[in-house]
Write a protein that holds these residues in place. Structure first.
Motif, PDB file in Angstrom:
ATOM      1  N   CYS A  76      19.338  -5.421 -31.049  1.00  0.00           N
ATOM      2  CA  CYS A  76      20.496  -4.886 -30.054  1.00  0.00           C
ATOM      3  C   CYS A  76      20.859  -5.957 -29.142  1.00  0.00           C
ATOM      4  N   ASN A  91      22.036  -5.173 -26.074  1.00  0.00           N
ATOM      5  CA  ASN A  91      21.693  -4.298 -24.961  1.00  0.00           C
ATOM      6  C   ASN A  91      20.338  -4.342 -24.412  1.00  0.00           C
ATOM      7  N   CYS A  92      19.601  -4.041 -25.423  1.00  0.00           N
ATOM      8  CA  CYS A  92      18.018  -3.907 -25.204  1.00  0.00           C
ATOM      9  C   CYS A  92      17.224  -4.786 -25.814  1.00  0.00           C
ATOM     10  N   TYR A 146      15.989  -4.537 -28.994  1.00  0.00           N
ATOM     11  CA  TYR A 146      15.209  -3.817 -29.983  1.00  0.00           C
ATOM     12  C   TYR A 146      16.028  -4.213 -31.388  1.00  0.00           C
ATOM     13  N   CYS A 178      22.349   2.074 -31.578  1.00  0.00           N
ATOM     14  CA  CYS A 178      20.705   1.463 -31.500  1.00  0.00           C
ATOM     15  C   CYS A 178      19.853   2.788 -30.951  1.00  0.00           C
TER      16      CYS A 178
END
Ligand code: ZN
Length: 572
Positions: A143, A145-146, A148, A156
Motif C-alpha cells: 500500500c 499509503n501505509c 501494508y 487496502c
C-alpha cells in the motif's frame, strides 16, 4: 386458485452455506411456498446455484479440480443439503446450464438491438504467467499509503484507502504470485442503465405496497450523485457464458464471457426451462410462468433475498427485462431480510465461524433449525443466534408445547380408550370456546403468512399450539374420565383432531414433524382448515392411530456447551 411464482436469491457455488445465508432467502421462501401449496394454490418455486465468476475459479483451483467439475460436484452437495433441510424447490437449477447460456445470450442480443449496450475500451492488468486479465481484487502489493504488504488492487484492508491496481508498489498476481504484469487495453460491454432511469423510476413508483426499506434503496441508486450508472456486463475469463448476440458471434468479443451479475438473475427464468426439460414438459409449460403474453399475466411473482441483493433485483434485473422489449414477468413483491449474527459476532465463511448447513444437520434434525431460524427471522432488524436462545426455544416451543401435547393426548387415549379415536359424548361450551379462539387465530395466521410476516406467523402458530395445551389442562380428561367417560371421550376426540390440525398448520415451518404427526393419526388428509369446526371432526370415531415416538428431544446443557465450543471458529 391463484398462481404464485417464487424465487430465492441463488447461493454462490463456492462451498456450503451457513445458517445466516439460509434464513436470508431460501428458508423463508420455502415457508411461503409450502404455505401457498397448503392453501391449494399453484406454486412454482425456483432456486439454483450461482456458478460463474472468479471466486468459483479460485475455489476450484484450491480444490485442485477443473472449474466445471468443481461446480457440478458442489451443486450436488448443495442440492442434497437443501433437500435434507426440506427446501421444496420445484427445481434447483444451475446458472451454468445450457438453458441459461442461451437465454443470457438472447437477452444481450435484444438489449443490443434496442441500443442499450455500448462498447468501452478499458485498460486492465494482464498477468503473463497466468495468461489472463486480473480483476482488481486479485492484484496484491504494498500500500502506498501505509506500507501494508498485502493490500488489494481495489482497497487496502489495513488503512481502508481505496486504490487502483496501478497505485500498488511491487504489484503481483494474487492467483500465482507472479510479478510479470502489464497493462493492456481490452474491450467490454456496458448495459446502458442510465438510459433506462426514467422507466425504472416510474416502475418503482408504481409499487406503492413495497416496504419503504426496499423502495428507498432503489431510489437511492436511481438518484444519488450522478444517478444510476451504466454497468459492465462482460469479463475476460474462461469460465462463464460466452458473449454472443443471441445466436450470433459478437465481433471483437471473442474469448470474453458475461459478468456473473448479468447472467445470475436470468437464471431465475432459465431455471423454469430447466425444470420443463428435466420433467418432459413443453416450452408452453414454463412460459406460462414467465411470459405475460403466454399465460403469466395472472401470476404473482415474489422474490426473497438478503438486503444486500435489493439493488440488483429492483434495478439491474428489471433493466434487463424492460430493456429487452419482450413481455417477461416482472417481480410483484420483494421480501428482503437483514442479517443474522452469530453469538456476539458475525457468521464467517472464511473463518469457519458459526454453524454451516451440513454441520447443523449432523447434530439435530432440520425442523429444530427451521423453527428457530424462522421464528427469529431478521426482518425489522438484524437478529442474533445464541446457543442459549436456541436451546430455550427448542425446549419450550417444540418439546414442552407442541411435542408434549401430542404425547399426552395420544398416551392418555391409548391407556383408557385404546389406539382409536373414541366415540360418544359431544362438544360442549369449553370446546366451542376453543373452536372460536382457534378460528380467530387461524385467520390471523393466514393474514401474517400472506403478508410474509415470518415472525408474526411463528408467534401466532405458537399461540395456536398453546391454546390446545391450555384446553387440555382445563378440560383434564384424566379427571373427567372418572365421573363422565362419555365427556372424556369427546375431549380426547377433539385432542386427537387437534394433532391433525396442528400438523396441517405447522407443515410450512416444520414439514418433517408435521408428516410424522399425520402418519401417527393414520391420515393423509392435509386439507387446510377453512372451517376450523369441521376440521376438528375430520378424524372420525373409530379411526386407528399410533402413539408417535418423542417428536422433539430437549437440548441438554451439556450439549449446548459442547456445541458452543465446537462452532466458535476455524472450521477444518
Ligand atoms: Zn494501506
Amino acid at each position: 386458485m391463484a398462481r404464485i411464482l417464487i424465487t430465492s436469491a441463488i447461493p454462490y457455488i463456492n462451498g456450503i452455506k451457513h445458517l445466516g445465508n439460509l434464513i436470508g432467502s431460501q428458508l423463508p421462501a420455502d415457508l411461503y411456498a409450502r404455505y401457498q401449496r397448503g392453501r391449494g394454490n399453484e406454486v412454482m418455486f425456483l432456486c439454483a446455484t450461482d456458478e460463474h465468476g472468479t471466486p468459483a475459479e479460485l475455489a476450484a483451483a484450491k480444490a485442485g479440480q477443473p472449474v466445471a467439475e468443481y461446480c457440478a460436484e458442489m451443486h450436488g452437495v448443495q442440492s442434497d443439503i437443501a433437500q435434507r433441510f426440506g427446501l421444496s424447490f420445484d427445481h434447483f437449477g444451475r446458472s451454468s446450464s445450457e438453458q441459461n447460456h442461451r437465454l443470457t445470450q438472447h437477452f444481450a442480443g435484444r438489449l443490443a438491438e434496442a441500443g442499450l449496450i455500448r462498447e468501452v475500451v478499458e485498460k486492465q492488468v494482464y498477468s503473463n504467467a497466468d495468461g489472463r486479465f486480473l480483476p482488481d481484487r486479485y492484484i496484491e502489493g504494498t500500500c502506498p499509503n501505509c506500507g501494508y504488504e498485502r493490500a488489494r488492487g481495489d482497497q487496502c484492508e489495513n488503512c481502508t484507502k481505496q486504490l487502483d491496481p496501478t497505485d500498488l508498489i511491487e504489484p503481483r498476481s494474487a492467483v500465482s504470485g507472479s510479478t510479470d504484469l502489464e497493462v493492456r487495453e481490452t474491450k467490454h460491454l456496458y448495459l446502458c442503465q442510465s438510459a433506462m432511469k426514467d422507466r425504472l423510476d416510474a416502475w418503482i413508483d408504481s409499487k406503492a405496497d413495497w416496504p419503504v426499506l426496499t423502495t428507498s434503496i432503489a431510489k437511492k441508486w436511481l438518484h444519488d450523485g450522478d444517478g444510476l450508472q451504466d454497468r459492465g456486463i462482460t469479463r475476460d475469463l474462461d469460465w462463464g457464458i460466452p458473449v454472443k448476440k443471441g445466436d450470433e458471434d459478437w465481433p471483437g468479443m471473442e474469448d470474453k464471457v458475461f459478468y456473473v451479475w448479468f447472467d445470475a438473475p436470468i437464471e431465475y427464468i432459465a431455471c423454469a426451462r430447466e425444470w420443463a426439460d428435466a420433467n418432459g414438459k413443453s416450452d408452453a409449460d414454463w412460459e406460462r410462468w414467465w411470459r405475460t403474453d403466454k399465460g403469466a399475466d395472472d401470476v404473482r411473482y415474489v422474490q426473497f433475498m438478503g438486503k444486500d441483493n435489493v439493488p440488483f433485483h429492483t434495478l439491474s434485473f428489471p433493466a434487463t427485462i424492460l430493456g429487452s422489449g419482450e413481455p417477461w414477468k416482472l417481480v410483484d413483491h420483494l421480501k428482503s431480510f437483514n442479517y443474522l449474527n452469530y453469538d456476539g459476532g458475525q457468521f464467517s465463511t472464511s473463518q469457519g465461524r458459526g454453524v454451516f448447513m451440513d454441520q447443523a444437520l449432523d447434530i439435530l434434525p432440520a425442523d429444530y433449525w427451521r423453527w428457530w431460524l424462522l421464528s427469529h427471522a431478521p426482518e425489522s432488524s438484524d437478529s442474533e443466534f445464541t446457543w442459549e436462545k436456541f436451546q430455550q426455544s427448542v425446549n419450550k416451543d417444540l418439546a414442552d408445547v407442541l411435542g408434549n401435547f401430542v404425547s399426552r393426548i395420544t398416551k392418555f387415549c391409548r391407556s383408557k380408550f385404546g389406539e382409536a379415536v373414541p366415540e360418544g359424548g359431544e362438544y360442549g361450551p369449553q370446546e366451542q370456546a376453543l373452536i372460536e379462539e382457534l378460528t380467530r387465530r387461524v385467520r390471523a395466521y393466514e393474514g401474517h403468512m400472506e403478508a410474509m410476516e415470518v415472525r408474526k406467523s411463528a408467534q401466532e402458530l405458537r399461540a395456536i399450539w398453546v391454546a390446545g395445551n391450555e384446553y387440555l389442562q382445563a378440560a383434564a380428561p384424566w379427571s373427567t374420565f372418572k365421573e363422565d367417560p362419555e365427556k372424556a371421550a369427546a375431549q380426547v376426540r377433539l385432542g386427537l383432531n387437534l394433532i391433525r390440525l396442528y400438523a396441517v398448520l405447522s407443515a410450512p415451518f416444520i414439514p418433517h414433524s408435521a408428516a410424522r404427526m399425520l402418519d401417527a393419526m393414520n391420515t393423509t388428509d392435509d386439507g387446510w382448515p377453512e372451517d376450523v369446526a369441521a376440521a376438528l371432526s375430520a378424524l372420525p370415531a373409530g379411526q386407528g392411530f399410533t402413539v408417535p415416538d418423542v417428536l422433539f428431544a430437549k437440548i441438554t446443557d451439556d450439549q449446548r456447551e459442547d456445541w458452543q465450543a465446537r462452532f466458535a471458529g476455524t472450521r477444518d
